[in-house]
Design an enzyme around this catalytic site. Structure first.
Site: not given
Length: 540
Positions: A297, A385, A145
């Site tokens: 990302d 979040e 990631s």
């Protein structure tokens, strides 16, 4: 905050690619050393080959374990395999192919040799399994990631298309470590042959019109900038612009395994986090060149939203805007479709959900919790979040069961195109209705024993009755949405809350906190939170 945060990377910051690749093959893990074992976090096994944490034996053994797991579960359909742009993703994908083929698994890789974003792999699994085939497909995405360039990552997505649950990953990790301890004798490998292909990019891009109002975006003529941050979405953004006739510019099409074009993150490391102002500093220089500017990302499961009038949006702020907009415009969703959020996401989402007369479905950290609800349509939107989210198609059916940063970035353009207001403007309007929360996450020291105790802490063990001058109204150790253990605690008042969770990699615990009473009140919340948690740990 590192003194060089937000400044361009220098030569000394870059990983030695040759050493990284050599270590992948040369270093052999010793699983009696905890740091060298296969360990699945919320998004797979991650580590660096330089630390003997992500090496050929790790990937071969993990892939063999996945082959055995899927056979035991009766999963006999194709396995979709993709990888991102991290240097270690290439050799790891090759290793995985050698094991999969030797185990006679039908493997599908990208038809054009392109990188594969996590959401495109989830989309492929679901598309196959919803097409009425007699067998079931699953997948592996090779990605750490947003992690630094020296890291590799390996994630298994079962037939539901989302991150594997703990039962699956615990079994796979244990079996992989046993194989490594047995000197790989149970691992089958052979030269890859007979590997099939799949058009991940074309299939995903062509389907976007069923979840995003791309016609409205095109008609509006808004100028869109998309920065893949050197990640797997680079060719997807170009294809999206061409396919739908959008005024879309790929701001930085460069792919460099050292990520030398990045600015350093808050801690002085190169990290492709599109929600970090430090990591996005170079992107933010283009803020006024576009009506909407976005970042992703390396595997495109996270999003960053930049507007001319607001700069880089806090992920919590954008999630609140997205939820408010989607539940007002998606008439094809079930009337009882819930708003899904993790317990450490902003409480402004709670207030937005209440205003929409929608059920709030709060779950622990980890996108896997949203999977069942997205599949059956009982959850319209699931968000974290940390800038990860997905939502349903126009007709209320599932799109992906993993985070989709491309989708959330495109939604920002739809919001502007259809309302004439940027997401930042919408957020300011939400704060006028519901208040303006201040949110921050900090870390506090904790020994391994304390971390274990915190992970098992019961909310009832907290004796405090007040938090920053307000009466405590809830002490949670299980999620209200699904009664799953939080692996920590959350304490709430009418206008503030904090949550504490142990770190999975460092000797600290994380304190998430928010206040609707301003920055000074937030500091009091954080101070009280540390005292409350430390007191509970001392008594545990």
């Amino acid at each position: 905050m590192n003194d060089r945060a937000g400044t361009p990377a220098q030569e000394s910051d870059l990983v030695d690619i040759d050493a990284l690749r050599a270590a992948y093959y040369d270093l052999k893990p010793d699983v009696s050393i905890p740091e060298q074992r296969v360990v699945f976090g919320t998004s797979g096994h991650r580590g660096s080959s330089l630390n003997t944490a992500f090496n050929e034996n790790h990937i071969a053994a993990t892939t063999q374990a996945i082959c055995e797991y899927r056979a035991g579960q009766g999963i006999d359909g194709p396995l979709f395999l993709g990888a991102d742009t991290h240097e270690l993703s290439g050799p790891a994908m090759t290793t995985a192919l050698e094991v999969l083929v030797a185990n006679e698994v039908r493997v599908l890789v990208d038809a054009f040799g392109d990188w594969v974003p996590t959401p495109a792999l989830s989309h492929a699994i679901l598309r196959y399994n919803n097409a009425g085939h007699p067998d079931r497909a699953d997948g592996i995405v090779v990605t750490p990631s947003h992690n630094p360039p020296a890291d590799g990552g390996f994630k298994y997505n079962p037939p539901h298309g989302g991150p594997a649950d703990t039962d699956a990953t615990s079994w796979i990790a244990a079996r992989a470590n046993d194989l490594i301890a047995d000197e790989m004798r149970g691992v089958r490998m052979s030269e890859p042959s007979g590997v099939e292909t799949y058009d991940f990019r074309g299939t995903y891009v062509d389907d976007l019109e069923n979840i995003i109002d791309v016609k409205a975006i095109a008609v509006s003529g808004i100028r869109i900038g998309a920065d893949p941050l050197g990640g797997a979405s680079v060719n997807y953004w170009a294809a999206i612009g061409e396919r739908y006739g959008l005024d879309l510019t790929v701001v930085n099409p460069n792919v460099d395994p050292t990520w030398s074009f990045m600015t350093l993150d808050w801690d002085g490391k190169i990290r492709m986090d599109p929600s970090s102002p430090s990591a996005m500093a170079s992107v933010l220089t283009h803020k006024d060149d576009f009506d909407i500017l976005t970042g992703n990302d390396a595997d495109a499961d996270r999003h960053g939203i930049v507007t001319p009038d607001g700069g880089l949006m806090n992920p919590n702020h954008y999630l609140a805007v997205a939820i408010d907009y989607l539940f007002r415009t998606r008439s094809g969703w079930r009337p009882d479709a819930a708003v899904g959020k993790t317990l450490v996401s902003s409480s402004i989402i709670d207030r937005v959900a209440e205003s929409l007369d929608r059920r709030l479905w709060e779950v622990p950290v980890g996108f896997k919790w949203f999977v069942p609800g997205l599949i059956d349509g009982s959850v319209g939107f699931g968000g974290e979040e940390s800038a990860g989210a997905s939502f349903l198609r126009f007709d209320g059916t599932v799109w992906t069961t993993d985070k989709d940063g491309i989708l959330l970035a495109l939604l920002a353009s739809e919001i502007l195109a259809t309302t004439g207001k940027t997401p930042s403007q919408h957020y300011r309007e939400l704060t006028q209705r519901f208040g303006s929360p201040v949110y921050e996450r900090v870390d506090a020291p904790a020994s391994p024993a304390q971390k274990t105790a915190l992970g098992k802490l019961d909310g009832d063990a907290i004796g405090a009755t007040e938090l920053a001058g307000e009466v405590i109204v809830a002490k949670l150790s299980r999620a209200p949405g699904n009664d799953a253990a939080l692996g920590g605690v959350k304490v709430e008042t009418a206008n503030a809350w904090f949550a504490a969770r142990p770190s999975g990699t460092e000797n600290v615990y994380k304190i998430y906190a928010e206040s609707f009473e301003g920055a000074d009140h937030l500091k009091r919340v954080q101070s009280d939170a540390k005292s409350i948690v430390d007191g509970a740990l001392d008594g545990a």
